[in-house]
Design a protein around this motif. Sequence first.
Motif, mmCIF file in Angstrom:
data_model
loop_
_atom_site.group_PDB
_atom_site.id
_atom_site.type_symbol
_atom_site.label_atom_id
_atom_site.label_comp_id
_atom_site.label_asym_id
_atom_site.label_seq_id
_atom_site.Cartn_x
_atom_site.Cartn_y
_atom_site.Cartn_z
ATOM 1 N N PRO A 1 0.722 -1.374 0.009
ATOM 2 C CA PRO A 1 0.237 -0.083 0.073
ATOM 3 C C PRO A 1 0.858 1.259 0.037
ATOM 4 O O PRO A 1 0.412 2.375 0.015
ATOM 5 C CB PRO A 1 -0.761 -0.181 1.333
ATOM 6 C CG PRO A 1 0.114 -0.836 2.291
ATOM 7 C CD PRO A 1 0.859 -1.792 1.481
ATOM 8 N N PHE A 2 2.109 1.076 -0.056
ATOM 9 C CA PHE A 2 2.915 2.371 0.231
ATOM 10 C C PHE A 2 3.943 2.584 -0.740
ATOM 11 O O PHE A 2 4.839 3.345 -0.560
ATOM 12 C CB PHE A 2 3.784 2.210 1.505
ATOM 13 C CG PHE A 2 2.861 1.824 2.740
ATOM 14 C CD1 PHE A 2 1.848 2.781 3.052
ATOM 15 C CD2 PHE A 2 3.038 0.797 3.455
ATOM 16 C CE1 PHE A 2 1.036 2.616 4.173
ATOM 17 C CE2 PHE A 2 2.015 0.657 4.518
ATOM 18 C CZ PHE A 2 1.319 1.536 4.921
ATOM 19 N N GLY A 3 3.703 1.937 -1.739
ATOM 20 C CA GLY A 3 4.964 1.911 -3.039
ATOM 21 C C GLY A 3 4.717 3.509 -3.663
ATOM 22 O O GLY A 3 3.640 3.920 -3.622
ATOM 23 N N GLY A 4 5.722 4.104 -4.069
ATOM 24 C CA GLY A 4 5.885 5.378 -4.790
ATOM 25 C C GLY A 4 6.889 5.387 -5.749
ATOM 26 O O GLY A 4 7.260 4.593 -6.534
ATOM 27 N N THR A 5 7.649 6.789 -5.859
ATOM 28 C CA THR A 5 8.642 6.986 -7.005
ATOM 29 C C THR A 5 9.727 6.100 -6.679
ATOM 30 O O THR A 5 10.586 5.593 -7.681
ATOM 31 C CB THR A 5 8.974 8.299 -6.862
ATOM 32 O OG1 THR A 5 9.366 8.527 -5.611
ATOM 33 C CG2 THR A 5 7.997 9.399 -7.053
ATOM 34 N N GLY A 6 9.928 5.659 -5.330
ATOM 35 C CA GLY A 6 10.976 4.459 -4.941
ATOM 36 C C GLY A 6 10.750 3.042 -5.801
ATOM 37 O O GLY A 6 11.786 2.400 -5.766
ATOM 38 N N ASP A 7 9.540 2.894 -6.595
ATOM 39 C CA ASP A 7 9.495 1.506 -7.057
ATOM 40 C C ASP A 7 9.717 1.457 -8.488
ATOM 41 O O ASP A 7 9.654 0.501 -9.335
ATOM 42 C CB ASP A 7 7.956 1.255 -6.760
ATOM 43 C CG ASP A 7 7.774 0.559 -5.339
ATOM 44 O OD1 ASP A 7 8.736 0.409 -4.632
ATOM 45 O OD2 ASP A 7 6.322 0.094 -5.268
ATOM 46 N N PHE A 8 10.052 2.910 -9.099
ATOM 47 C CA PHE A 8 10.541 2.805 -10.455
ATOM 48 C C PHE A 8 11.691 3.977 -10.764
ATOM 49 O O PHE A 8 11.702 4.941 -9.915
ATOM 50 C CB PHE A 8 9.160 2.913 -11.564
ATOM 51 C CG PHE A 8 8.639 4.180 -11.440
ATOM 52 C CD1 PHE A 8 8.602 5.273 -12.174
ATOM 53 C CD2 PHE A 8 7.671 4.203 -10.147
ATOM 54 C CE1 PHE A 8 8.256 6.211 -12.113
ATOM 55 C CE2 PHE A 8 6.922 5.410 -10.138
ATOM 56 C CZ PHE A 8 7.124 6.531 -11.070
ATOM 57 N N ASP A 9 12.116 3.714 -11.886
ATOM 58 C CA ASP A 9 13.034 4.879 -12.429
ATOM 59 C C ASP A 9 13.094 4.773 -13.817
ATOM 60 O O ASP A 9 12.992 3.727 -14.546
ATOM 61 C CB ASP A 9 14.602 4.489 -11.684
ATOM 62 C CG ASP A 9 15.370 5.935 -12.129
ATOM 63 O OD1 ASP A 9 14.856 7.140 -11.849
ATOM 64 O OD2 ASP A 9 16.672 5.936 -11.655
ATOM 65 N N ILE A 10 13.528 5.981 -14.497
ATOM 66 C CA ILE A 10 13.659 6.106 -15.953
ATOM 67 C C ILE A 10 14.920 6.368 -16.334
ATOM 68 O O ILE A 10 15.730 7.260 -15.532
ATOM 69 C CB ILE A 10 12.677 7.017 -16.374
ATOM 70 C CG1 ILE A 10 12.845 8.383 -15.644
ATOM 71 C CG2 ILE A 10 11.313 6.270 -16.399
ATOM 72 C CD1 ILE A 10 11.853 9.484 -16.412
#
Length: 710
Positions: free
Chosen positions: A208-217
């Motif tokens: 429930p707490f995923g955010g920008t830390g879960d992906f990168d470009i």
Amino acid sequence: MTLKATLFTPEVLLSAPRRSPAVPSPNGKKALFTVSTYSFETHKTTVQFRILDIESGQSSVLYEDNRISEPVWLDDDEFLFLRSSDGGTAIIADNLSSPGDSFLHDVAVIDASVSNLQVKKLADGSVAIACSALATPEGKLFNPQTEEKPLSSAMVYTSLFVRHWDKWLTKNRPAIWYGALQKKDGKYSLSGLTNALAGTKLSSPVGPFGGTGDFDISESGLVFVSKDPEVNPALYTKTNLYYVPLKSFTEAEPPTPTLIETPGLEGYTSNPVFSHCGKKVAFGRMRDKQYESDKPQLLLLPDINDVTKVEKFYETEDGVGSWDYRPESIVWSTDDSTLFVTAEICGRNAVWSLPSSPAKATEHPVQVKTVVGSVSDFRLLGDASKLFVTSSSLIDNSCYSVTDPENNTADVISSNSKQGKTFGLSRSSCDDIWFKGAGDYDVHALVLRPSNFDKNKKYPLCFLIHGGPQGAWLDGWSTRWNPAIFAEQGYVVVSPNPTGSTGYGMALQNGITGEWGGRPYNDLVACFDYIGEHMPYVDTSRSVALGASYGGYMINWIQGQPLGRKFKALVCHDGCFSVPTQWDTDELFFPIHDFEGTLEGNRAGYERWDPARHVGAWATPELVIHSELDYRLPVTEGLSAFNVLQARGVPSRLLVFPDENHWVLKPENSLVWHREVLGFINEYAGVGGEEKWEEEAGEMVVRGVNFFPA
């Protein structure tokens, strides 16, 4: 002029301005952040979007708009942010030359709730953009405002998960969307948004707490974390890292995500970050696929074009890894030669540095000097080797500082509370103690004294027990469990980090497995005894104990044990009443790990530490607090504890929030929470608080809230 609170009360805590982490510009001269403030007079929250001059530490308002969030820089002058409305989101561009003036324009208006905005300048002059938003099973953007409403509210499930944290799960799943910004005639436009996960069983960010830390470009594409679609998410923690190579961020049909293999590691994956050159990825991953608090191991993918060759930092033959702390957030140095990571150590969240190549990381990471407290966010500052750090402490709710790892210096740029002075708090009130635990190890605790402390006087003890249980009390700010609130009532607050706590090495943390009411309880007994023997200004005969989540479990466990008779009052927030009923939780991997098996496979292990087995000894007055949207520890746990207390004639009180989850987040609810808690413990500890309840006609009403006394 600095305004100072005459007394740090719940109203002051909850109405104090809350700053987001500040985002420095590419040249390191400015930083963008938001400030939200709740008013108990208007019962509304206002949000300001501000610009900070890093050299002077002064900030000014760019806009005041409750719908604005997530500022990101395009260059040293131009920036983007999100503005929500009616289920949709506008991506807006502006610049520092004329903020809010003629340049302000919508880059795109998206018919969905968008968040976790990321951008990356590309070699061709365009800007890659990525964000997250819910997707329908068909892979389209989902907007609940425009969804056709069913005639029935019935929900039918045939497999786990059915609900998570505070929501019943639906067919819609979070997804990563990408696009490209083009600039023409001084204005940006968006090519459109493409679902990078369409046609797969993957979802990201991870709830429930995923955010920008879960992906990168990067120039080459994007990496993201997703639950493994082949395992049951209620039974296993396994999340994988995937790579989507992109020739262009305008591709309408992205290639199928490629799994990045990590042999021997099957738990949570976290914080993937591309190097500045775009060819490498650093990230973390846990070993155990049923242990949500396992140690993340630091990994490097040295070549994004070969996803099969992942390297481990500090690798050992047993697979545990030689560095005993838990790396979390990751930042690459400007030249990609160094990694900076955050990890807890002894009640603080710190920044560490290490070579970015596992082969060169022959020594364990070096702790980087930061200002007092705990780091919540950090970023590179311009082209220099410095870091811009957002942190807090027990007395300061937000501090921006600049850390220079090479020269081992840290300088405060801006403190939201003037380093506690606004709240009437001082660092001189803070302390640390160490005491002998239940075994051959030492245990740490944080101590906070009243601001008007007199060493020749005696103060009642406020004993705080943290949740998790794999967590810790940190030298950091909290609006839910703030030790200063209790200290300013007239208590000496002691917050121990016993067996199970993070930041003291994995042996202490893992020592709680199968020992919920054993080693941690004995550590708390040792702490209480230490206070009585070594802290003469504490009156342990007037002690109160409070805890939430696992801390709430421990309150109920203490009730049935000898330590429970040493407290005048207990407060249990969203705690566990009966261990075997933990199979009504949302994440079943949690009890499977901590109680070493399933309910049918290890019933004795569940019953051994069950507070409900000892209700015959419950005798200490207790306040029970629970929320109906708490699906990790359902409300029946609180009702059961209250029913037992009432049936036994133990003075007790029940506070229920129908609209809160595991945490009490709404300001008006939080104010009632604080008043109830302080009123309850102050009565039994003999502390004179300023809040007085008055009964009229059989019920009490405070701020529209109904109270029903016996």
